[in-house]
Design a protein around this motif. Structure first.
Motif: not given
Length: 267
Positions: A2-10, A37-52, A58-61
């Motif tokens: 589900s975490t991967l699916a959420n990241a894909m959706d973002v 939404a907040s948790r998913t974006l934060s985790k993606m930023a933590e692992f380098g998939f997003l930056e804020r 706002a979040y970008r790739p």
């Protein structure tokens, strides 16, 4: 999973919106709870998939996504991805498949894959030209232009008639509108008698080059059932490429026919 699916959706939401996204965007567009939404974006930023962005928040790739994107761009161009789809179309349909581009008011074959053994072949070698308004390939390409651009390119050509091809500007524009909605185009016995074609198109955002992709077959082989089947298959080929290279038409595409079907089933 589900975490991967959420990241894909973002990431798909970013591709769809073509801009940085906020928690509010994710909640509004994806229908998630604000906490998710907040948790998913934060985790993606933590692992380098997003930056804020420190100012807009706002979040970008992020670095990981950008590095993968640079590798993909360097290794797979729009044309090479389309060529892969050509091979798949031949394997699945048995008919020749083509990539065309627009050259003036004509389409030009730039890639071809011969059909498999056993199917009656329609052979148009690389370099073959045809009037854009009188073929499925040409209309698929013209549909990606503005109405004004289409008029400038095509209107002087209507003096020559080809089978069931459009004979007026209004008829052509109606066919383009219908094809844009479906995502694919069909011709039957127009520029070449007894030959049919089913096509779609892709725009490379980097170069703005429009590519048509499709198959050609004897007109008698294209029954109503196969027309729908081949149309959906060619559309899928273009969509596969378009979504991978960021073609906004395919990123935003929704099959209205399927939507209506689901609505009817629901009611």
């Amino acid at each position: 999973m589900s975490t991967l699916a959420n990241a894909m959706d973002v990431l798909r939401l970013m591709a769809h919106l073509q801009r940085d996204v906020t928690v509010t965007d994710v909640v509004a567009e994806l229908g998630w709870p604000k906490s998710s939404a907040s948790r998913t974006l934060s985790k993606m930023a933590e692992f380098g998939f997003l930056e804020r962005d420190p100012v807009t928040r706002a979040y970008r790739p992020g670095e990981v996504v950008m590095e993968a994107s640079y590798y993909f761009r360097g290794s797979r161009s729009a044309s090479s991805l389309l060529e892969t789809e050509l091979d798949a179309l031949v394997a699945e349909t048995g008919y020749p498949s083509y990539i065309n581009v627009l050259d003036g008011s004509e389409t030009l074959v730039v890639q071809m894959r011969a059909g498999s053994a056993g199917a009656l072949q329609v052979y148009n070698p690389v370099g073959t030209r045809a009037p854009a308004f009188a073929t499925s390939m040409g209309r698929a390409i013209l549909a990606r232009l503005s109405d004004r651009e289409v008029a400038e390119i095509v209107d002087p050509r209507f003096e020559v008639r080809y089978g069931h091809a459009p004979r007026t500007h209004e008829e052509l524009m109606a066919r383009l509108a219908s094809g844009r909605e479906k995502g694919w185009f069909m011709s039957k016995g127009e520029f070449v008698k007894n030959v049919a074609g089913v096509s779609a198109s892709v725009i490379d955002p980097a170069s703005r080059q429009i590519y048509g992709i499709g198959i050609a077959l004897p007109a008698q082989d294209l029954t109503d059932e196969l027309n729908q089947h081949f149309g959906q298959r060619v559309r899928a080929a273009a969509m596969n490429v378009g979504r991978r290279i960021g073609d906004s038409y395919w990123l935003d595409f929704e099959d209205r026919g399927e939507q209506q079907k689901h609505q009817n089933q629901a009611s």
